[in-house]
Structure formats: C-alpha cells, structure tokens
Scaffold this motif. Structure first.
Motif, PDB file in Angstrom:
ATOM      1  N   GLU A  68       0.833  -1.202   0.000  1.00  0.00           N
ATOM      2  CA  GLU A  68       0.000   0.000   0.000  1.00  0.00           C
ATOM      3  C   GLU A  68       0.870   1.257   0.000  1.00  0.00           C
ATOM      4  OE1 GLU A  68      -2.364  -0.487   3.496  1.00  0.00           O
ATOM      5  OE2 GLU A  68      -3.722  -1.902   2.527  1.00  0.00           O
ATOM      6  N   ASN A  69       1.903   1.263   0.831  1.00  0.00           N
ATOM      7  CA  ASN A  69       2.802   2.416   0.907  1.00  0.00           C
ATOM      8  C   ASN A  69       3.539   2.633  -0.409  1.00  0.00           C
ATOM      9  OD1 ASN A  69       2.017   2.753   3.566  1.00  0.00           O
ATOM     10  ND2 ASN A  69       3.873   1.864   4.425  1.00  0.00           N
ATOM     11  N   ALA A  70       4.024   1.542  -0.996  1.00  0.00           N
ATOM     12  CA  ALA A  70       4.749   1.650  -2.265  1.00  0.00           C
ATOM     13  C   ALA A  70       3.844   2.207  -3.360  1.00  0.00           C
ATOM     14  CB  ALA A  70       5.316   0.293  -2.678  1.00  0.00           C
ATOM     15  N   ILE A  71       2.621   1.724  -3.428  1.00  0.00           N
ATOM     16  CA  ILE A  71       1.671   2.222  -4.422  1.00  0.00           C
ATOM     17  C   ILE A  71       1.435   3.715  -4.223  1.00  0.00           C
ATOM     18  CG2 ILE A  71      -0.769   2.131  -5.111  1.00  0.00           C
ATOM     19  CD1 ILE A  71      -0.564  -0.943  -4.728  1.00  0.00           C
ATOM     20  N   ALA A  72       1.276   4.130  -2.974  1.00  0.00           N
ATOM     21  CA  ALA A  72       1.052   5.551  -2.677  1.00  0.00           C
ATOM     22  C   ALA A  72       2.241   6.401  -3.112  1.00  0.00           C
ATOM     23  CB  ALA A  72       0.778   5.732  -1.188  1.00  0.00           C
ATOM     24  N   VAL A  73       3.455   5.918  -2.870  1.00  0.00           N
ATOM     25  CA  VAL A  73       4.661   6.658  -3.271  1.00  0.00           C
ATOM     26  C   VAL A  73       4.738   6.754  -4.793  1.00  0.00           C
ATOM     27  CG1 VAL A  73       7.192   6.617  -3.312  1.00  0.00           C
ATOM     28  CG2 VAL A  73       5.971   6.131  -1.174  1.00  0.00           C
ATOM     29  N   ILE A  74       4.545   5.640  -5.463  1.00  0.00           N
ATOM     30  CA  ILE A  74       4.639   5.610  -6.933  1.00  0.00           C
ATOM     31  C   ILE A  74       3.626   6.570  -7.552  1.00  0.00           C
ATOM     32  CG2 ILE A  74       4.337   4.171  -8.994  1.00  0.00           C
ATOM     33  CD1 ILE A  74       5.326   1.791  -7.129  1.00  0.00           C
ATOM     34  N   LYS A  75       2.419   6.609  -7.010  1.00  0.00           N
ATOM     35  CA  LYS A  75       1.385   7.499  -7.545  1.00  0.00           C
ATOM     36  C   LYS A  75       1.757   8.972  -7.410  1.00  0.00           C
ATOM     37  CE  LYS A  75      -2.760   4.704  -7.275  1.00  0.00           C
ATOM     38  NZ  LYS A  75      -4.145   4.638  -6.770  1.00  0.00           N
ATOM     39  N   ARG A  76       2.648   9.295  -6.491  1.00  0.00           N
ATOM     40  CA  ARG A  76       3.027  10.690  -6.256  1.00  0.00           C
ATOM     41  C   ARG A  76       4.208  11.156  -7.103  1.00  0.00           C
ATOM     42  NH1 ARG A  76       3.673  11.767  -0.149  1.00  0.00           N
ATOM     43  NH2 ARG A  76       4.008  13.854  -0.963  1.00  0.00           N
ATOM     44  N   ILE A  77       4.777  10.280  -7.926  1.00  0.00           N
ATOM     45  CA  ILE A  77       5.890  10.697  -8.782  1.00  0.00           C
ATOM     46  C   ILE A  77       5.332  11.606  -9.870  1.00  0.00           C
ATOM     47  CG2 ILE A  77       7.788   9.977 -10.278  1.00  0.00           C
ATOM     48  CD1 ILE A  77       7.582   7.180  -8.946  1.00  0.00           C
ATOM     49  N   PRO A  78       5.770  12.861  -9.899  1.00  0.00           N
ATOM     50  CA  PRO A  78       5.211  13.785 -10.891  1.00  0.00           C
ATOM     51  C   PRO A  78       5.764  13.536 -12.303  1.00  0.00           C
ATOM     52  CG  PRO A  78       6.867  14.907  -9.563  1.00  0.00           C
ATOM     53  CD  PRO A  78       6.721  13.523  -8.992  1.00  0.00           C
ATOM     54  N   THR A  81      13.867   5.803  -8.004  1.00  0.00           N
ATOM     55  CA  THR A  81      14.468   4.488  -8.152  1.00  0.00           C
ATOM     56  C   THR A  81      13.671   3.456  -7.354  1.00  0.00           C
ATOM     57  OG1 THR A  81      15.955   4.692  -6.256  1.00  0.00           O
ATOM     58  CG2 THR A  81      16.767   5.522  -8.402  1.00  0.00           C
ATOM     59  N   TYR A  82      13.837   2.197  -7.735  1.00  0.00           N
ATOM     60  CA  TYR A  82      13.171   1.105  -7.023  1.00  0.00           C
ATOM     61  C   TYR A  82      13.529   1.146  -5.540  1.00  0.00           C
ATOM     62  CZ  TYR A  82      12.683  -0.792 -11.766  1.00  0.00           C
ATOM     63  OH  TYR A  82      12.384  -0.967 -13.091  1.00  0.00           O
ATOM     64  N   GLY A  83      14.809   1.305  -5.254  1.00  0.00           N
ATOM     65  CA  GLY A  83      15.275   1.329  -3.869  1.00  0.00           C
ATOM     66  C   GLY A  83      14.753   2.525  -3.093  1.00  0.00           C
ATOM     67  N   GLN A  84      14.669   3.646  -3.737  1.00  0.00           N
ATOM     68  CA  GLN A  84      14.150   4.860  -3.108  1.00  0.00           C
ATOM     69  C   GLN A  84      12.691   4.641  -2.697  1.00  0.00           C
ATOM     70  OE1 GLN A  84      14.043   8.106  -5.901  1.00  0.00           O
ATOM     71  NE2 GLN A  84      13.724   9.657  -4.332  1.00  0.00           N
ATOM     72  N   ILE A  85      11.906   4.060  -3.579  1.00  0.00           N
ATOM     73  CA  ILE A  85      10.504   3.776  -3.287  1.00  0.00           C
ATOM     74  C   ILE A  85      10.400   2.771  -2.144  1.00  0.00           C
ATOM     75  CG2 ILE A  85       8.386   2.722  -4.206  1.00  0.00           C
ATOM     76  CD1 ILE A  85       9.336   3.898  -6.982  1.00  0.00           C
ATOM     77  N   ALA A  86      11.220   1.729  -2.193  1.00  0.00           N
ATOM     78  CA  ALA A  86      11.197   0.708  -1.142  1.00  0.00           C
ATOM     79  C   ALA A  86      11.490   1.320   0.226  1.00  0.00           C
ATOM     80  CB  ALA A  86      12.206  -0.394  -1.460  1.00  0.00           C
ATOM     81  N   GLY A 139       8.921   1.710   3.568  1.00  0.00           N
ATOM     82  CA  GLY A 139       9.166   1.038   4.833  1.00  0.00           C
ATOM     83  C   GLY A 139      10.052  -0.186   4.800  1.00  0.00           C
ATOM     84  N   SER A 140      10.648  -0.483   3.650  1.00  0.00           N
ATOM     85  CA  SER A 140      11.527  -1.641   3.547  1.00  0.00           C
ATOM     86  C   SER A 140      12.741  -1.292   2.689  1.00  0.00           C
ATOM     87  CB  SER A 140      10.784  -2.831   2.932  1.00  0.00           C
ATOM     88  OG  SER A 140      11.618  -3.962   2.860  1.00  0.00           O
ATOM     89  N   PRO A 141      13.797  -0.743   3.313  1.00  0.00           N
ATOM     90  CA  PRO A 141      14.964  -0.280   2.555  1.00  0.00           C
ATOM     91  C   PRO A 141      15.586  -1.323   1.625  1.00  0.00           C
ATOM     92  CG  PRO A 141      15.122   0.380   4.842  1.00  0.00           C
ATOM     93  CD  PRO A 141      13.944  -0.533   4.741  1.00  0.00           C
ATOM     94  N   ARG A 142      15.370  -2.587   1.899  1.00  0.00           N
ATOM     95  CA  ARG A 142      15.935  -3.646   1.053  1.00  0.00           C
ATOM     96  C   ARG A 142      14.875  -4.269   0.137  1.00  0.00           C
ATOM     97  NH1 ARG A 142      20.747  -6.590   3.890  1.00  0.00           N
ATOM     98  NH2 ARG A 142      20.379  -7.773   2.005  1.00  0.00           N
ATOM     99  N   GLY A 143      13.784  -3.561  -0.063  1.00  0.00           N
ATOM    100  CA  GLY A 143      12.665  -4.124  -0.801  1.00  0.00           C
ATOM    101  C   GLY A 143      12.544  -3.709  -2.256  1.00  0.00           C
ATOM    102  N   ARG A 189       8.055  -6.173  -8.347  1.00  0.00           N
ATOM    103  CA  ARG A 189       6.897  -7.074  -8.366  1.00  0.00           C
ATOM    104  C   ARG A 189       5.589  -6.272  -8.361  1.00  0.00           C
ATOM    105  NH1 ARG A 189       3.401  -8.303  -4.854  1.00  0.00           N
ATOM    106  NH2 ARG A 189       4.568  -7.464  -3.102  1.00  0.00           N
ATOM    107  N   ILE A 190       5.531  -5.260  -7.523  1.00  0.00           N
ATOM    108  CA  ILE A 190       4.331  -4.415  -7.450  1.00  0.00           C
ATOM    109  C   ILE A 190       4.074  -3.738  -8.789  1.00  0.00           C
ATOM    110  CG2 ILE A 190       3.407  -2.301  -6.417  1.00  0.00           C
ATOM    111  CD1 ILE A 190       4.931  -3.232  -3.802  1.00  0.00           C
ATOM    112  N   LEU A 191       5.111  -3.179  -9.381  1.00  0.00           N
ATOM    113  CA  LEU A 191       4.950  -2.515 -10.676  1.00  0.00           C
ATOM    114  C   LEU A 191       4.472  -3.491 -11.744  1.00  0.00           C
ATOM    115  CD1 LEU A 191       8.068  -0.200 -10.640  1.00  0.00           C
ATOM    116  CD2 LEU A 191       5.681   0.541 -10.664  1.00  0.00           C
ATOM    117  N   HIS A 192       5.044  -4.687 -11.724  1.00  0.00           N
ATOM    118  CA  HIS A 192       4.702  -5.692 -12.733  1.00  0.00           C
ATOM    119  C   HIS A 192       3.251  -6.166 -12.583  1.00  0.00           C
ATOM    120  CE1 HIS A 192       5.202  -8.958 -15.574  1.00  0.00           C
ATOM    121  NE2 HIS A 192       4.707  -9.776 -14.663  1.00  0.00           N
TER     122      HIS A 192
END
Length: 105
Positions: free
Chosen positions: A6-16, A22-27, A31-35, A41-44
């Motif tokens: 849910e958090n990752a989706i919210a972050v991705i939606k806010r990219i103008p 980056t994938y790592g920045q979003i992770a 809430g998961s620096p190594r995610g 997977r979420i994007l796919h």
C-alpha cells in the motif's frame, strides 16, 4: 494488501510527470529499505489495476530496468514525452530528474 505494498503504491502514484524515482528509493519510503525487488513485483503485477506511472521508476544507475524490447521503448518514449532527457550512455541524470518525496505530506 500488505502495508508495504500500500505504501509503495502511494509513493509511486506521487511521482510527478517529468521526474523519476528508483526502485530502492521507493522501497525505503514504503518502509523496507531492502525491498527494491518487491517494488519491481508491485509494478509488474499492479500497474494497470492501480493506474501507476510505472514508466517513472528506474534503477539506481538511472537506467531503464527493462531489457531492449517493446516495453523498454515505451518507457523511454513516455519519459522523453514528459521532458526527461537521456544521456548518451542511455542513463538519466538523477541529479536533474530524480524527485524526493516526503511521505509525511
């Protein structure tokens, strides 16, 4: 749905438009620096369902993570149409085009 997802989706939606993350920045923001692989997977699996601007997510080197195929071309053209420029080595200058998002806002 898991909190990270849910958090990752919210972050991705806010990219103008005209910016990338980056994938790592979003992770990390989700809430998961190594995610970073989880973000892939979420994007796919969820980009269409959640109308995610998947084309605005690149790897840590500023490169499109997809191999040279139709999706690579679609991503590159989508970014260029938003004003993102690619260097001669195929990378994006992250100092110019990477956006920082405050998740507390």
């Amino acid at each position: 749905m898991e909190t990270f997802t849910e958090n990752a989706i919210a972050v991705i939606k806010r990219i103008p438009a005209g910016k990338v993350m980056t994938y790592g920045q979003i992770a990390k923001l989700a809430g998961s620096p190594r995610g970073a692989r989880q973000v892939v997977r979420i994007l796919h699996s969820m980009s269409k369902k959640h109308h995610l601007p998947w084309h605005r997510v690149v790897n840590i080197k500023g490169e499109i993570g997809l191999k040279e195929d139709e999706h690579y071309s679609i991503q590159k053209l989508s970014l260029e149409s938003e004003g993102v420029e690619f260097l001669s080595n195929g990378r994006i200058d992250l100092s110019r085009f990477q956006v920082s998002i405050d998740v507390d806002q």
